[in-house]
Design an enzyme around this catalytic site. Structure first.
Site, mmCIF file in Angstrom:
data_model
loop_
_atom_site.group_PDB
_atom_site.id
_atom_site.type_symbol
_atom_site.label_atom_id
_atom_site.label_comp_id
_atom_site.label_asym_id
_atom_site.label_seq_id
_atom_site.Cartn_x
_atom_site.Cartn_y
_atom_site.Cartn_z
ATOM 1 N N SER A 106 14.686 -15.025 -14.761
ATOM 2 C CA SER A 106 15.112 -14.166 -13.658
ATOM 3 C C SER A 106 15.934 -14.910 -12.607
ATOM 4 O O SER A 106 15.678 -16.067 -12.279
ATOM 5 C CB SER A 106 13.877 -13.569 -13.000
ATOM 6 O OG SER A 106 14.124 -13.337 -11.656
ATOM 7 N N LYS A 129 9.739 -0.317 -13.754
ATOM 8 C CA LYS A 129 10.294 0.385 -12.591
ATOM 9 C C LYS A 129 9.711 1.794 -12.428
ATOM 10 O O LYS A 129 9.646 2.316 -11.319
ATOM 11 C CB LYS A 129 11.821 0.462 -12.697
ATOM 12 C CG LYS A 129 12.507 -0.874 -12.416
ATOM 13 C CD LYS A 129 14.011 -0.698 -12.411
ATOM 14 C CE LYS A 129 14.712 -2.011 -12.167
ATOM 15 N NZ LYS A 129 16.170 -1.875 -12.123
ATOM 16 N N ASN A 141 12.341 -0.498 -7.425
ATOM 17 C CA ASN A 141 12.598 -1.922 -7.692
ATOM 18 C C ASN A 141 12.232 -2.823 -6.512
ATOM 19 O O ASN A 141 12.362 -4.034 -6.607
ATOM 20 C CB ASN A 141 14.048 -2.175 -8.139
ATOM 21 C CG ASN A 141 15.034 -1.948 -7.022
ATOM 22 O OD1 ASN A 141 14.751 -1.246 -6.063
ATOM 23 N ND2 ASN A 141 16.201 -2.548 -7.124
ATOM 24 N N ASP A 193 18.880 -0.084 -6.251
ATOM 25 C CA ASP A 193 19.901 -0.178 -7.320
ATOM 26 C C ASP A 193 21.186 0.570 -6.931
ATOM 27 O O ASP A 193 22.284 0.034 -7.060
ATOM 28 C CB ASP A 193 19.372 0.435 -8.623
ATOM 29 C CG ASP A 193 18.541 -0.553 -9.432
ATOM 30 O OD1 ASP A 193 18.757 -1.767 -9.277
ATOM 31 O OD2 ASP A 193 17.673 -0.109 -10.209
ATOM 32 N N ALA A 240 19.305 2.073 -14.788
ATOM 33 C CA ALA A 240 20.500 1.550 -14.112
ATOM 34 C C ALA A 240 21.610 2.608 -14.137
ATOM 35 O O ALA A 240 22.296 2.817 -13.137
ATOM 36 C CB ALA A 240 20.969 0.276 -14.799
ATOM 37 N N GLY A 287 27.941 -7.785 -13.042
ATOM 38 C CA GLY A 287 26.872 -7.237 -12.203
ATOM 39 C C GLY A 287 26.306 -8.187 -11.162
ATOM 40 O O GLY A 287 25.328 -7.835 -10.483
HETATM 41 P P1 NAP Z 1 17.497 0.287 -20.420
HETATM 42 O O1 NAP Z 1 16.783 1.404 -19.750
HETATM 43 O O2 NAP Z 1 16.755 -0.621 -21.315
HETATM 44 O O3 NAP Z 1 18.757 0.837 -21.280
HETATM 45 C C1 NAP Z 1 19.785 1.578 -20.733
HETATM 46 C C2 NAP Z 1 20.391 2.523 -21.748
HETATM 47 O O4 NAP Z 1 21.212 1.805 -22.645
HETATM 48 C C3 NAP Z 1 19.407 3.256 -22.621
HETATM 49 O O5 NAP Z 1 18.902 4.350 -21.951
HETATM 50 C C4 NAP Z 1 20.254 3.628 -23.836
HETATM 51 O O6 NAP Z 1 20.907 4.886 -23.634
HETATM 52 C C5 NAP Z 1 21.300 2.517 -23.863
HETATM 53 N N1 NAP Z 1 21.017 1.557 -24.917
HETATM 54 C C6 NAP Z 1 19.926 0.789 -25.079
HETATM 55 N N2 NAP Z 1 20.006 0.029 -26.183
HETATM 56 C C7 NAP Z 1 21.192 0.349 -26.756
HETATM 57 C C8 NAP Z 1 21.862 -0.055 -27.942
HETATM 58 N N3 NAP Z 1 21.313 -0.946 -28.771
HETATM 59 N N4 NAP Z 1 23.067 0.494 -28.227
HETATM 60 C C9 NAP Z 1 23.647 1.405 -27.392
HETATM 61 N N5 NAP Z 1 23.042 1.830 -26.256
HETATM 62 C C10 NAP Z 1 21.846 1.318 -25.950
HETATM 63 O O7 NAP Z 1 18.180 -0.636 -19.316
HETATM 64 P P2 NAP Z 1 18.403 -0.448 -17.741
HETATM 65 O O8 NAP Z 1 17.220 -0.931 -17.006
HETATM 66 O O9 NAP Z 1 18.944 0.914 -17.439
HETATM 67 O O10 NAP Z 1 19.552 -1.565 -17.528
HETATM 68 C C11 NAP Z 1 20.775 -1.484 -18.214
HETATM 69 C C12 NAP Z 1 21.587 -2.740 -17.966
HETATM 70 O O11 NAP Z 1 21.909 -2.866 -16.590
HETATM 71 C C13 NAP Z 1 20.863 -4.044 -18.357
HETATM 72 O O12 NAP Z 1 21.777 -4.913 -18.925
HETATM 73 C C14 NAP Z 1 20.394 -4.596 -17.013
HETATM 74 O O13 NAP Z 1 20.291 -6.001 -17.016
HETATM 75 C C15 NAP Z 1 21.547 -4.159 -16.118
HETATM 76 N N6 NAP Z 1 21.160 -4.024 -14.704
HETATM 77 C C16 NAP Z 1 21.840 -4.762 -13.808
HETATM 78 C C17 NAP Z 1 21.546 -4.632 -12.468
HETATM 79 C C18 NAP Z 1 22.321 -5.455 -11.477
HETATM 80 O O14 NAP Z 1 21.912 -5.547 -10.318
HETATM 81 N N7 NAP Z 1 23.417 -6.052 -11.852
HETATM 82 C C19 NAP Z 1 20.529 -3.771 -12.028
HETATM 83 C C20 NAP Z 1 19.845 -3.011 -12.997
HETATM 84 C C21 NAP Z 1 20.163 -3.149 -14.348
HETATM 85 P P3 NAP Z 1 21.005 5.989 -24.839
HETATM 86 O O15 NAP Z 1 19.695 5.890 -25.583
HETATM 87 O O16 NAP Z 1 21.183 7.284 -24.136
HETATM 88 O O17 NAP Z 1 22.154 5.587 -25.685
#
Ligand code: NAP
Length: 253
Positions: free
Chosen positions: A15, A65, A86, A106, A136, A234
């Protein structure tokens, strides 16, 4: 007594938050520590609170979360609307007890990064395509809605009018302004992955924003750059969120 802060999640040894906050405390001579609480199950949260009575604030990350919500006393309007937390604020109540308030930074963390982007200013009502439908993606959509933009979610299993498939994504790229990768595709250690669509449809007018910050340049960003598109990772959103957490925790000092 050293005040304690920390991050609750699973598999969080890499992290960013621990390093960010402990360096801040050292630099600003703040008598506090920030620890990583890697929980195998969210049911362990109450015993974490018992074991750490000096806790002043917590961040929460994947996969808790949503699961953390039943353990909290109250939610901020944003956390309620996004149904995800968060940041946890420990509010002191007269009489010596405390209540746990769940926040979500977020959306604000993301929104703050759009303001300074010149291309965003030029677009009065930007049209966004958000890849993914998780926490996200929902926060990004909330932020875009607040700023007057419009969006479609892109999902592997689209349901309803707000979602489209990766196949239909290609035909919408020419009329869109921002494409946001809110999936974990491309994140360390799976750096050789990226969302699958026709990158040749991208042009210098597009902003391709990846919420991933490790690696610094994802494959999604690399392919977008090759087509001349603007790219962003990000990291700034992450830093904004950390600073917003500190603002929330500082309200109680
Ligand atoms: P999550 O809930 O695990 O996944 C997000 C979505 O991605 C899922 O609902 C799914 O949508 C799609 N997905 C998952 N695996 C996939 C695959 N193999 N192929 C295609 N689509 C896939 O993640 P999250 O918490 O929303 O976070 C998403 C990303 O944002 C992560 O990389 C996280 O590190 C990043 N993030 C960054 C910040 C920042 O501050 N920079 C903050 C929060 C999150 P569908 O099933 O509808 O396709």
């Amino acid at each position: 007594m050293v005040a304690e802060y920390g991050l609750v999640g699973k598999g969080i040894s890499h992290s960013f938050s621990g390093k960010f906050f402990n360096e801040k405390f050292l630099r600003e001579k703040i008598d506090a520590s920030y620890n990583l609480f890697d929980l195998s199950d969210i049911s362990l949260f109450p015993s974490l609170l018992e074991d750490h009575p000096l806790l002043k604030g917590l961040n929460v990350t994947s996969p808790y979360k949503r699961e953390i919500i039943p353990f909290l006393d109250i939610l901020s309007p944003e956390a309620k609307e996004l149904n995800a937390v968060n940041v946890i604020q420990f509010e002191k109540i007269p009489g010596g007890s405390r209540r746990l308030i769940g926040h979500n930074t977020d959306a604000r963390g993301f929104l703050q990064t759009l303001g300074p982007l010149e291309c965003f200013y030029k677009l009065k009502k930007p049209k966004a395509l958000i890849l993914g439908t998780g926490g996200a993606a929902t926060a990004v959509a909330y932020a875009l809605k607040k700023s007057g933009g419009s969006f479609r979610f892109v999902s592997r299993n689209p349901v309803g009018e707000s979602m489209i498939s990766y196949e239909s994504l290609n035909s919408l790229i020419p009329t869109s302004d921002i494409i946001i990768n809110a999936t974990p595709l491309g994140m360390y250690p799976d750096e050789n992955k990226c969302p699958e669509f026709d990158y040749s449809k991208l042009c210098p007018r597009h902003l391709c924003y990846d919420l991933i910050y490790n690696p610094e340049e994802t494959l999604f960003m690399k392919y977008a750059k090759e087509r001349g598109a603007m790219v962003k990772n990000g990291l700034e959103m992450l830093i904004n969120q950390a600073m917003l957490s500190w603002e929330i925790w500082s309200e109680d000092k």
